[in-house]
Structures are given as C-alpha cells and as structure tokens.
Design an enzyme around this catalytic site. Structure first.
Site, short mmCIF file in Angstrom:
data_model
loop_
_atom_site.label_atom_id
_atom_site.label_comp_id
_atom_site.label_asym_id
_atom_site.label_seq_id
_atom_site.Cartn_x
_atom_site.Cartn_y
_atom_site.Cartn_z
N HIS A 49 0.81 -1.22 0.00
CA HIS A 49 0.00 0.00 0.00
C HIS A 49 0.84 1.27 0.00
O HIS A 49 0.46 2.26 -0.59
CB HIS A 49 -1.01 0.00 1.16
CG HIS A 49 -0.45 0.27 2.50
ND1 HIS A 49 0.19 -0.70 3.26
CD2 HIS A 49 -0.42 1.40 3.25
CE1 HIS A 49 0.57 -0.17 4.40
NE2 HIS A 49 0.23 1.10 4.43
N ASP A 50 2.00 1.27 0.64
CA ASP A 50 2.84 2.46 0.72
C ASP A 50 4.08 2.39 -0.17
O ASP A 50 5.02 3.16 0.02
CB ASP A 50 3.29 2.69 2.17
CG ASP A 50 2.28 3.48 2.99
OD1 ASP A 50 1.41 4.16 2.40
OD2 ASP A 50 2.36 3.42 4.23
N LYS A 53 5.91 5.45 -1.41
CA LYS A 53 6.75 6.27 -0.53
C LYS A 53 8.23 6.11 -0.84
O LYS A 53 9.03 6.92 -0.39
CB LYS A 53 6.46 5.96 0.94
CG LYS A 53 5.15 6.55 1.40
CD LYS A 53 4.94 6.36 2.89
CE LYS A 53 3.66 7.04 3.34
NZ LYS A 53 3.40 6.83 4.77
N HIS A 78 2.13 9.85 -3.08
CA HIS A 78 2.61 8.47 -2.96
C HIS A 78 1.63 7.41 -3.45
O HIS A 78 2.07 6.40 -4.01
CB HIS A 78 3.14 8.16 -1.54
CG HIS A 78 2.12 7.78 -0.53
ND1 HIS A 78 1.47 8.70 0.26
CD2 HIS A 78 1.64 6.57 -0.17
CE1 HIS A 78 0.64 8.07 1.06
NE2 HIS A 78 0.71 6.78 0.82
N HIS A 104 -5.82 3.54 -1.11
CA HIS A 104 -5.86 3.47 0.35
C HIS A 104 -6.03 4.82 1.06
O HIS A 104 -6.27 4.84 2.27
CB HIS A 104 -4.66 2.68 0.91
CG HIS A 104 -3.36 3.38 0.85
ND1 HIS A 104 -2.61 3.48 -0.30
CD2 HIS A 104 -2.65 4.02 1.82
CE1 HIS A 104 -1.50 4.15 -0.03
NE2 HIS A 104 -1.51 4.48 1.25
N HIS A 105 -5.96 5.92 0.33
CA HIS A 105 -6.25 7.24 0.92
C HIS A 105 -7.51 7.87 0.32
O HIS A 105 -7.80 9.04 0.56
CB HIS A 105 -5.06 8.19 0.78
CG HIS A 105 -3.95 7.87 1.72
ND1 HIS A 105 -4.06 8.02 3.08
CD2 HIS A 105 -2.71 7.38 1.48
CE1 HIS A 105 -2.91 7.64 3.65
NE2 HIS A 105 -2.09 7.25 2.70
N ASP A 133 -4.83 0.91 7.70
CA ASP A 133 -3.73 1.88 7.64
C ASP A 133 -3.94 3.02 8.62
O ASP A 133 -3.03 3.39 9.36
CB ASP A 133 -3.62 2.40 6.20
CG ASP A 133 -2.45 3.35 6.00
OD1 ASP A 133 -1.36 3.11 6.55
OD2 ASP A 133 -2.62 4.34 5.26
#
Length: 189
Positions: A49-50, A53, A78, A104-105, A133
């Site tokens: 998911h990240d 980054k 990201h 996811h955001h 998250d």
C-alpha cells in the site's frame, strides 16, 4: 513480503507498520465473510500500500514537525507513485496491490486523494486497507506525533463510518477489534 519490506525499511519510524496493516486487513476481510483465500490475497496485496513512498524524499517522510502545505502535497503523491511502480505487474495479488496502493487514501465521501473517488468507484479491498492503515497510523508513534490511545483510535475509526471509511468495513473492524488489538500488541515496535 520482501519487496514490501524495502518500503518499510526506508523509514525508521514505520518498522512493523506493513505487517500490522496486512494482519488487520486479513482479519477484517475474514470478518466480512470474504473467505480465507481472499483474505490471504488482501493481506499480501496490502503490504504494497505504501510502495509509492519509495519516491518521497526521506527528509519529508521523517520530518519531526508538521508538514508544510507543499510537503503534504508531495506526500499525497505516494498513492499515484505506487500505482505507477506497480503498473506493469501481473497476477492476482500484484494487480490488487496496485489497486490498494492507488486507493488506500480515498474516501467514500469523495474527499480522499489522489483522485477524490467516491463510494461506488472504490474497491472493497482498498477500503479495508484504508481502515487498517489509519488505525495503525493513529496508534503508532511518528516523528511528528505521539501514538494515540488505542480506545481513542478505535473511536476515531467508528466516527468515520460512512464518510471517511466504508461503513461495512468499519462494522467488520468493530466486530473484530479484540483480535486486531491483540495483533497490534504482538507486533509493537
């Protein structure tokens, strides 16, 4: 998992974040009746998911103070970076990893990022990872904040039901909270 650990190791302050999010996501997926196999796929996909980054400067990720508007605008890139990094992947897990990285955001009310997608445009898997998250971010210490009390974080997730988070996912979080909290305690930094 090894690929996901590259992201995890870029930041000293997010040590076991990827593992906790993966386990919380699995627990909620099982609670929602998605089946053990689907829950395992979501668990694996959530580890990416990240991944975006990796393209965010460390001085922004590790900044020990509130981000400026410009720095936050960079952080908000990201998910898109993650989608770009996973753009040409193949297979069910990695295809879902791309979706999760991108979504996811996002929020059911359309106030998320990077695209401002709304409820009917979002995958259930991305929304599961969103809850996992945020809960983990709230209950974890970061360079810019102390960890929230677990009950305050729990209440914050419930408060976002239907706006910030998919209501059915929040219901699953609430029903499986004892198990989620057990995992949080086992996988503390």
């Amino acid at each position: 998992m090894s690929f996901a650990e590259i992201t995890e190791n870029k930041s000293e302050q997010t040590g076991k974040h990827v593992r906790r999010v993966a386990e919380y996501s699995r627990i909620m997926a099982e609670q929602m009746g998605l089946g053990e196999d689907k829950a395992k796929i979501i668990r694996l996909a959530s580890t990416m998911h990240d991944i975006g980054k990796l393209l965010i400067p460390a001085e922004i990720l590790e900044k020990p103070a509130r981000l400026t508007d410009e720095e936050f605008a960079i952080i908000k890139k990201h998910p898109g970076y993650g989608g770009d990094l996973l753009n040409n992947v193949e297979g069910e897990v990695m295809g879902l990893a791309k979706t999760v990285a991108l979504e996811h955001h996002e929020r059911p009310d359309g106030r998320g990022y990077p695209e401002g997608l709304k409820f009917d445009e979002l995958s259930l898997e991305g929304q599961i990872v969103a809850v996992a998250d945020v809960y983990d971010a709230l209950t974890s210490k970061r360079s810019y904040k102390l960890a929230w009390d677990e009950k305050d974080a729990y209440n914050e997730i419930l408060k976002g039901r239907g706006t910030q988070f998919n209501a059915a996912v929040v219901d699953a979080f609430e029903k499986s909270y004892a198990e989620i909290n057990r995992v949080r305690q086992q996988l503390q930094e």
